[in-house]
Design an enzyme around this catalytic site. Structure first.
Site, PDB file in Angstrom:
ATOM      1  N   HIS A 142       0.851  -1.200   0.000  1.00  0.00           N
ATOM      2  CA  HIS A 142       0.000   0.000   0.000  1.00  0.00           C
ATOM      3  C   HIS A 142       0.881   1.242   0.000  1.00  0.00           C
ATOM      4  CE1 HIS A 142       0.652  -1.391   4.146  1.00  0.00           C
ATOM      5  NE2 HIS A 142       0.706  -0.101   4.497  1.00  0.00           N
ATOM      6  N   HIS A 178       0.753   5.141   1.386  1.00  0.00           N
ATOM      7  CA  HIS A 178       0.068   6.140   2.207  1.00  0.00           C
ATOM      8  C   HIS A 178       0.074   7.480   1.479  1.00  0.00           C
ATOM      9  CE1 HIS A 178       0.152   3.935   6.158  1.00  0.00           C
ATOM     10  NE2 HIS A 178       1.167   3.314   5.574  1.00  0.00           N
TER      11      HIS A 178
HETATM   12  P1  5GP Z   1       1.711   0.235   7.468  1.00  0.00           P
HETATM   13  O1  5GP Z   1       2.245   0.516   8.846  1.00  0.00           O
HETATM   14  O2  5GP Z   1       1.580  -1.243   7.204  1.00  0.00           O
HETATM   15  O3  5GP Z   1       2.448   0.959   6.385  1.00  0.00           O
HETATM   16  O4  5GP Z   1       0.258   0.879   7.447  1.00  0.00           O
HETATM   17  C1  5GP Z   1      -0.924   0.192   7.700  1.00  0.00           C
HETATM   18  C2  5GP Z   1      -2.013   1.224   7.769  1.00  0.00           C
HETATM   19  O5  5GP Z   1      -3.243   0.575   7.593  1.00  0.00           O
HETATM   20  C3  5GP Z   1      -2.083   1.975   9.100  1.00  0.00           C
HETATM   21  O6  5GP Z   1      -2.002   3.369   8.859  1.00  0.00           O
HETATM   22  C4  5GP Z   1      -3.441   1.576   9.660  1.00  0.00           C
HETATM   23  O7  5GP Z   1      -4.070   2.638  10.320  1.00  0.00           O
HETATM   24  C5  5GP Z   1      -4.204   1.147   8.444  1.00  0.00           C
HETATM   25  N1  5GP Z   1      -5.195   0.112   8.672  1.00  0.00           N
HETATM   26  C6  5GP Z   1      -5.008  -1.062   9.330  1.00  0.00           C
HETATM   27  N2  5GP Z   1      -6.133  -1.793   9.331  1.00  0.00           N
HETATM   28  C7  5GP Z   1      -7.066  -1.056   8.653  1.00  0.00           C
HETATM   29  C8  5GP Z   1      -8.426  -1.293   8.312  1.00  0.00           C
HETATM   30  O8  5GP Z   1      -9.025  -2.312   8.644  1.00  0.00           O
HETATM   31  N3  5GP Z   1      -9.058  -0.324   7.586  1.00  0.00           N
HETATM   32  C9  5GP Z   1      -8.420   0.824   7.191  1.00  0.00           C
HETATM   33  N4  5GP Z   1      -9.131   1.710   6.490  1.00  0.00           N
HETATM   34  N5  5GP Z   1      -7.135   1.066   7.500  1.00  0.00           N
HETATM   35  C10 5GP Z   1      -6.468   0.147   8.220  1.00  0.00           C
END
Ligand code: 5GP
Ligand code: ZN
Length: 134
Positions: A99, A101
């Site tokens: 993903h 951000h």
């Molecule tokens: P990472 O740390 O893996 O780059 O980011 C994961 C992101 O996914 C975090 O910002 C977290 O808030 C978001 N996230 C995790 N679970 C969910 C979910 O079930 N729905 C949504 N909309 N965001 C999520």
């Protein structure tokens, strides 16, 4: 992939606030936003991280990031913008489905998104990295 929350969100198996969708991607609002308008670009196909992503799909993901940055900036009137893309636990990745951000930044906003202590580039790092990449 079964049990992957982002697969379910990206493919509409779980309803979520969606800003954009096409055949390959869905852009959703982050559930724990760093700032107002923090969104995530999710490919509908499962790839754990950037190493697994096909190059052409990665290219289209970043073109979409550029477009969404423009749309969000125009709509929200933010003053700056971060793109953040984490790969691996050590890099802060918590959901192991690729993903990007999209994080709008606002003048005077106190929330820190990415920060590290700036120190001058050590000669030995420069030499080693240049040697290993040449
Ligand atoms: P990472 O740390 O893996 O780059 O980011 C994961 C992101 O996914 C975090 O910002 C977290 O808030 C978001 N996230 C995790 N679970 C969910 C979910 O079930 N729905 C949504 N909309 N965001 C999520
Ligand atoms: Zn997935």
């Amino acid at each position: 992939m079964a049990d992957c929350i982002f697969c379910m969100l990206a493919n509409g198996e779980i309803p979520t606030a969606t800003l954009y969708e096409d055949g390959e991607f869905r852009v959703i609002m982050d559930a724990n936003p760093a700032t107002k308008g923090h969104c995530l670009i999710l490919p509908k196909a499962h790839y754990a991280n950037i190493y697994e992503m096909p190059e052409d799909l990665t290219g289209r993901a970043f073109v979409l990031a550029k477009r969404m940055a423009g749309r969000l900036t125009e709509a929200l009137g933010c003053d700056g913008f971060n793109l953040v893309q984490n790969n691996g636990e050590e890099a802060g990745q918590t959901v192991f489905h690729f993903h990007i951000h999209l994080i709008p930044r606002y003048k005077g906003g106190e929330r820190i998104v990415a920060n590290w202590t700036q120190t001058p580039l050590p000669e030995e790092w420069k030499d080693e990295v240049l040697a290993k990449l040449s």
